[in-house]
Design an enzyme around this catalytic site. Structure first.
Site, PDB file in Angstrom:
ATOM      1  N   GLU A 176      18.521  -4.612  -0.044  1.00 15.27           N
ATOM      2  CA  GLU A 176      17.967  -5.066  -1.307  1.00 15.27           C
ATOM      3  C   GLU A 176      16.997  -4.467  -2.050  1.00 15.27           C
ATOM      4  OE1 GLU A 176      17.829  -7.398  -4.403  1.00 15.27           O
ATOM      5  OE2 GLU A 176      18.606  -8.610  -2.757  1.00 15.27           O
TER       6      GLU A 176
ATOM      7  N   LYS B 197      21.492   3.356  -8.748  1.00 16.54           N
ATOM      8  CA  LYS B 197      21.412   1.921  -8.652  1.00 16.54           C
ATOM      9  C   LYS B 197      22.623   1.245  -9.385  1.00 16.54           C
ATOM     10  CE  LYS B 197      16.558   2.822  -8.661  1.00 16.54           C
ATOM     11  NZ  LYS B 197      15.305   2.817  -9.411  1.00 16.54           N
TER      12      LYS B 197
ATOM     13  N   LYS C 258      18.821   4.162  -1.802  1.00 17.96           N
ATOM     14  CA  LYS C 258      19.769   3.871  -2.783  1.00 17.96           C
ATOM     15  C   LYS C 258      20.812   5.206  -3.057  1.00 17.96           C
ATOM     16  CE  LYS C 258      16.755   5.937  -6.234  1.00 17.96           C
ATOM     17  NZ  LYS C 258      15.780   6.374  -5.361  1.00 17.96           N
TER      18      LYS C 258
ATOM     19  N   GLU D  31       7.576  12.593 -11.199  1.00 18.02           N
ATOM     20  CA  GLU D  31       7.571  13.563 -10.181  1.00 18.02           C
ATOM     21  C   GLU D  31       7.364  14.952 -10.823  1.00 18.02           C
ATOM     22  OE1 GLU D  31       7.869  12.983  -6.909  1.00 18.02           O
ATOM     23  OE2 GLU D  31       8.674  10.956  -6.966  1.00 18.02           O
TER      24      GLU D  31
ATOM     25  N   GLY E 198       6.279   6.441   5.635  1.00 19.58           N
ATOM     26  CA  GLY E 198       5.688   6.759   4.327  1.00 19.58           C
ATOM     27  C   GLY E 198       5.214   5.581   3.934  1.00 19.58           C
TER      28      GLY E 198
ATOM     29  N   ALA F  27      12.354   3.832  11.157  1.00 12.74           N
ATOM     30  CA  ALA F  27      12.524   5.367  11.017  1.00 12.74           C
ATOM     31  C   ALA F  27      11.752   5.622   9.619  1.00 12.74           C
ATOM     32  CB  ALA F  27      14.010   5.822  11.099  1.00 12.74           C
TER      33      ALA F  27
ATOM     34  N   GLY G 299       0.790  10.162 -11.734  1.00 14.31           N
ATOM     35  CA  GLY G 299       1.649   9.805 -10.566  1.00 14.31           C
ATOM     36  C   GLY G 299       3.012   8.771 -10.838  1.00 14.31           C
TER      37      GLY G 299
ATOM     38  N   VAL H 108       6.167   3.048   1.970  1.00 12.22           N
ATOM     39  CA  VAL H 108       6.825   1.931   2.169  1.00 12.22           C
ATOM     40  C   VAL H 108       7.016   1.546   3.790  1.00 12.22           C
ATOM     41  CG1 VAL H 108       9.264   0.977   2.033  1.00 12.22           C
ATOM     42  CG2 VAL H 108       8.312   2.390   0.259  1.00 12.22           C
ATOM     43  N   GLY H 109       7.288   2.461   4.587  1.00 14.63           N
ATOM     44  CA  GLY H 109       7.277   2.213   5.960  1.00 14.63           C
ATOM     45  C   GLY H 109       6.241   1.577   6.499  1.00 14.63           C
TER      46      GLY H 109
END
Length: 439
Positions: free
Chosen positions: A131, A207, A107, A192, A13, A10, A189, A15-16
């Site tokens: 992780e 974290k 996180k 943000e 982006g 799900a 970049g 990472v996915g």
């Protein structure tokens, strides 16, 4: 032959998409290391039409994260949507209740709802692996939870936000202001458009709360972390630190004290000789001090699609192997309560920069106020400005920078002493105070 582990993702982006790509390109290696194949069978995201640079042919498209979480043809639900609430929270709970294992890089969700989700994983028999939520490719979760299972941890601290480390590195190396460096980081970049979550320390706090739970067996509690950002740091502070043998880093620190577990995030001076002082740019690092062993420092990329995807796939491989570790290293019911340690009780060394008025007796007044609070000084540096202006005439006396390094003392004592100095009107403006963390 063992059937492949069927994975549903799900969130597609950066990472996915990298997770899908990594599983596809590393099929053979994953199979050899896990004892079974790993296959992405279903995905979901907000936009089906978006180009992602990965081949999704032959992969089912679920209508929603909830539907994917409840899909009986999925064994492992991977949540990469982000956010501390729904849809991530309800989807993960649905997956755990159906007996699935869950892998997440979220996180914010783990910091806020980690105990609730860990209890569900324990009850229904699935794994809850996260992780990638701290340090991306740095295997600090497994190190604390499994690698150091027989070691009593006294302190865990580190650089947990690449944006802040990049800004402090540039400020130190180029002598530029925080504001100027932040604008550059946004352009490149690394920061943000609204950088407050990073530069004000809240990303690091989330974290740290997770690491503290794993290190000390306490309940995850972001509210128990003292937080201070880096916007007050100036090039003058970084230059002074360098001359005194220190470097300034935004650290997350969790330490066992006689009064409980102290959790704090703030700019910190660390000795240049320390491992953590050598970590520059967007790199992250975590140091673990354990009973009866030298400190361990783990260094690596703390963000980025490839690094985060690597940690996610490693967690998926653990699920494929059949590993079901307690999410926080202990049963949830055995995790201790956590309260916010008042920073007034913190003890350590301090860097103090004062703008002292050029008046008779100023130095003696400052020394008296520090002595009243039993604060001993390791070093004093006073910079005298040039007394002649550009026209050759004498300048009007202006405040003189005075830098003090204290031996270990309490935060409360430092605040009381500086408040008295301000009442005496022998300094101009607010004192700058930075805590010192020794090796």
């Amino acid at each position: 032959m063992v059937a492949p582990l069927r994975v549903g993702i799900a969130g597609l982006g950066t990472v996915g998409a990298d997770v899908v790509r990594l599983i596809e390109t590393q099929q053979r290696l994953l199979s050899e290391r896990s004892g079974r194949g790993v296959r992405v069978v279903a995905v979901t995201a907000r936009s089906k039409a978006k180009k992602r640079g990965v081949d999704l042919r032959g992969i089912e498209w679920a209508k929603s994260p909830q539907a994917l979480a409840e899909d009986p043809d999925v064994d492992c639900f991977v949540e990469l949507m982000g956010g501390a609430g729904d849809p991530a929270l309800s989807a993960i709970e649905a997956a755990l209740k159906s007996g699935k294992s869950v892998v997440t890089a979220n996180k914010a969700l783990i910091a806020k709802h980690g105990l609730r989700l860990a209890a569900a994983a324990e009850k229904h028999g699935g794994a809850l692996n996260f992780e990638a939520a701290v340090g991306a490719a740095i295997p600090v979760i497994k190190t604390l939870r499994e690698g150091l299972a027989g070691t009593s941890v006294n302190r865990v601290y580190g650089i947990l936000n690449g944006t802040c480390n990049y800004i402090l590195t540039r400020m130190e190396q180029e002598g530029i202001s925080f504001e100027e460096c932040l604008k550059d980081a946004q352009r490149l970049g690394y920061a943000e458009a609204d950088p407050s979550f990073d530069v004000d320390g809240y990303d690091t706090a989330q974290k740290l709360a997770i690491l503290a739970s794993l290190a000390f067996g306490t309940k995850v509690a972001e509210s128990a972390v003292y937080v201070e950002g880096i916007s007050s740091i100036t090039p003058e502070d970084l230059k002074a630190a360098a001359e005194l043998g220190y470097r300034v880093k935004l650290l997350g620190v969790a330490v066992r004290t006689a009064k409980g577990i102290e959790q704090r995030v703030h700019p910190t001076m660390v000795p240049k000789s320390s491992s953590i002082a050598q970590v520059m740019g967007v790199t992250n690092a975590v140091t673990i001090d354990g009973e009866g062993m030298p400190p361990i420092t783990l260094v690596g990329p703390g963000a980025g699609g490839g690094a985060t995807a690597s940690a996610v796939v490693a967690d998926i491989a653990d699920v494929a192997r059949g590993i079901r570790a307690r999410p926080f290293g202990r049963p949830v019911e055995r995790l201790g309560d956590t309260t916010k340690a008042p920073m007034e009780r913190h003890e350590g060394g301090y860097y103090i920069r004062l703008m002292a008025r050029d008046l008779a007796g100023t130095a003696a007044t400052i020394a008296t106020r520090l002595a009243e609070q039993k604060i001993s000084l390791e070093s004093i540096v006073q910079r005298h400005p040039d007394g002649v202006d550009v026209n050759g005439s004498a300048k009007k006396p202006s405040p003189v920078p005075v830098i003090l390094i204290t031996y270990a003392t309490s935060e409360d004592a430092v605040h009381r002493a500086l408040a008295a100095v301000q009442r005496d009107k022998v300094i101009s403006g607010r004192p700058q105070v930075i805590r010192i963390e020794k090796n």
